[in-house]
Design a protein around this motif. Structure first.
Motif, PDB file in Angstrom:
ATOM      1  N   HIS A 151      41.997  40.147  41.654  1.00 53.42           N
ATOM      2  CA  HIS A 151      41.944  41.524  41.155  1.00 53.42           C
ATOM      3  C   HIS A 151      41.803  41.536  39.629  1.00 53.42           C
ATOM      4  O   HIS A 151      41.025  42.324  39.071  1.00 53.42           O
ATOM      5  CB  HIS A 151      43.199  42.278  41.596  1.00 53.42           C
ATOM      6  N   LYS A 182      38.155  49.189  43.663  1.00 54.11           N
ATOM      7  CA  LYS A 182      38.818  50.292  44.361  1.00 54.11           C
ATOM      8  C   LYS A 182      39.433  49.806  45.675  1.00 54.11           C
ATOM      9  O   LYS A 182      40.537  50.210  46.053  1.00 54.11           O
ATOM     10  CB  LYS A 182      37.816  51.422  44.638  1.00 54.11           C
ATOM     11  N   GLN A 218      42.564  47.919  44.879  1.00 52.61           N
ATOM     12  CA  GLN A 218      43.656  48.830  44.519  1.00 52.61           C
ATOM     13  C   GLN A 218      44.330  49.382  45.765  1.00 52.61           C
ATOM     14  O   GLN A 218      45.555  49.523  45.823  1.00 52.61           O
ATOM     15  CB  GLN A 218      43.116  49.981  43.652  1.00 52.61           C
TER      16      GLN A 218
END
Length: 511
Positions: free
Chosen positions: A488, A467, A470
């Motif tokens: 990622h 998260k 992101q």
């Protein structure tokens, strides 16, 4: 390679081809008086050596220690003179300077009309090839001759030379401004890396706008356009504005395709332009465009008209293997990529003395990443440590991402013995960085956090970290940190419990 092995004369001799060595010996023996010359004996001895050893030269009494420095300097100069005469190393710039030298000799002998005839022909060639610096020198010599002697060569000759001189000086002024700007931006890239905040961005834009705003692209000739596009590529690289990096890298390459005669005159810049084009297409994940552009590039550099020398071959080598590796990465074909590594390392050794250390370290990072993708974590760590243990001024971004890749490999392989120590040294490294971002600390804190967690807690940490990543992807200044090493993608693979190759294939499909 030790400093002794990097002796300039030794490296130069080892770079010579068999034909170049033969030509050198013919050159020094041309008068029949240099057969036993000490510098030729030194040449023969250095040619036999696999590693530079000064003691052998002293022991064989080729030279005393006190005289060796002068003898080496003399031999170095003689080799360069010999290479200067080698037809295979001739290019348009050398040939134009040769004509200028001939004209100068004729002028000094008082043969003014002969000098002017050579200068006029050389000037036209220089202008055709957009070699304005040499054309400017030619015009200056023409002005000297015309102003000192009554040649009565052409009516209105003075006005013609003044007009040519003024126009060329204006173009040279543009070229100097743009080349200085390009060099400055390149220096910023190497010393400070990509921009990390608004202050960095404003600094680069201010530097750029002061030099470029007053320049009209439509008034530029080939060389100035080339520097113009290069400066834009570097600016947008620093700003991490990949859309415009792609635009100007494409225009850079197309400038050559629209002026194919200039490829022979500037082979290095043709190679470099394609290098940046392939690099940015890789970031976009455009396999088809890379393969098409790469095929076109390969046809050009393999053609008989392309200038093939050690410098161009070394740059082609870098371009070829970086692009091949990038294609393996985009396709997620790590196992196929590792098969190429032995061949790559052999070529790296061959070109070691002709390519700067930074480009070799980038190749080591790609090798380490390729091994990571193929789950050969021990090799990932091995090649990563080659970068970390390398001496010299290494780019901070490169060192940081290498450390992160090693931590990923240590985690995957379960190497617990020194994991904690490596995390601590990485935290220490980040604190010493010139301008570390918040994301740098988040990444190392994540690896510190998951060290002693059980599998359930680790999965929770991975989800939480995904998260955070992101959110970071929305931050323009975190782009490069997430592109360099695809942390990622790795984190996603852990959260979804799939192979990282599946994540890569999904990305390519989306792009």
């Amino acid at each position: 390679m030790s400093e002794l092995q990097k002796d300039f004369l030794f490296v130069l001799i080892k770079s010579l081809s068999t034909s170049e060595k033969r030509q050198f010996k013919l050159y020094v023996n041309r008068l029949g008086i240099n057969v036993d010359a000490k510098f030729l004996l030194l040449f023969s001895e250095l040619d036999k050596m696999k590693e530079y050893n000064e003691e052998i030269i002293i022991e064989k009494k080729i030279s005393s220690k006190q005289q060796l420095s002068n003898l080496k300097a003399h031999l170095y100069k003689q080799i360069l003179v010999s290479l200067r005469l080698n037809p295979s190393l001739q290019n348009s710039r050398i040939q134009l300077r040769e004509q200028l030298d001939f004209a100068t000799i004729l002028y000094q002998k008082g043969l003014y009309k002969q000098a002017l005839k050579i200068l006029d022909k050389a000037k036209q060639s220089a202008l055709d090839l957009d070699e304005k610096s040499i054309a400017s020198e030619i015009i200056e010599l023409e002005k000297v001759i015309e102003s000192q002697f009554i040649t009565r060569s052409i009516d209105g000759r003075a006005d013609e030379l003044i007009l040519q001189s003024t126009e060329i000086n204006k173009q040279n002024s543009y070229a100097t401004q743009l080349s200085n700007l390009s060099l400055k931006l390149y220096s910023e890239m190497l010393t400070h890396g990509y921009i990390k905040n608004d202050e960095d961005r404003d600094k680069i834009l201010d530097l750029f706008d002061k030099k470029v705003k007053k320049i009209d692209l439509n008034k530029l000739n080939f060389t100035e356009k080339l520097w113009y596009f290069k400066a834009h590529v570097w600016k947008n690289q620093l700003l991490q504005d990949y859309k415009y990096t792609l635009k100007y890298a494409y225009q850079w390459v197309e400038l050559f395709h629209q002026n194919p005669e200039m490829i022979k005159n500037h082979p290095v810049w043709y190679i470099k332009g394609n290098t940046y084009l392939f690099k940015i297409l890789f970031l976009y994940g455009n396999i088809k465009r890379i393969e098409e552009s790469f095929e076109k590039f390969s046809r050009v550099v393999k053609s008989d008209t392309f200038i093939h020398n050690e410098n161009s071959q070394s740059l082609i080598f870098l371009n070829y293997y970086n692009t091949k590796m990038n294609l393996y990465f985009i396709k997620g074909d790590f196992f196929g990529g590792t098969k190429m590594i032995p061949e790559l390392e052999l070529k790296m050794e061959k070109h070691r003395d002709k390519i700067d250390e930074h480009h070799f370290l980038i190749l080591y990072l790609k090798i380490a990443s390729m091994y990571f993708g193929s789950k050969q974590y021990q090799n990932t760590i091995k090649y990563g440590l080659k970068i970390i243990n390398s001496k010299g001024n290494i780019q901070e971004d490169l060192l940081f991402h290498t450390r992160i890749l090693i931590l990923m490999a240590k985690f995957e392989a379960g190497f617990d013995d020194d994991y904690d120590a490596f995390v601590k040294s990485t935290i220490k490294f980040v604190k010493k960085m010139r301008n570390p971002g918040e994301l740098h600390f988040k990444i190392v804190d994540f690896f510190k956090k998951i060290d002693d967690q059980n599998s359930t807690a680790q999965l929770s940490s991975f989800k939480e970290f995904e998260k955070q990543l992101q959110e970071s992807e929305k931050n323009r200044y975190d782009k490069r940190t997430l592109v360099y090493i695809d942390i990622h993608g790795w984190v996603k693979s852990k959260v979804r419990n799939v192979d990282v190759i599946e994540i890569i294939k999904e990305k390519v499909k989306l792009k």
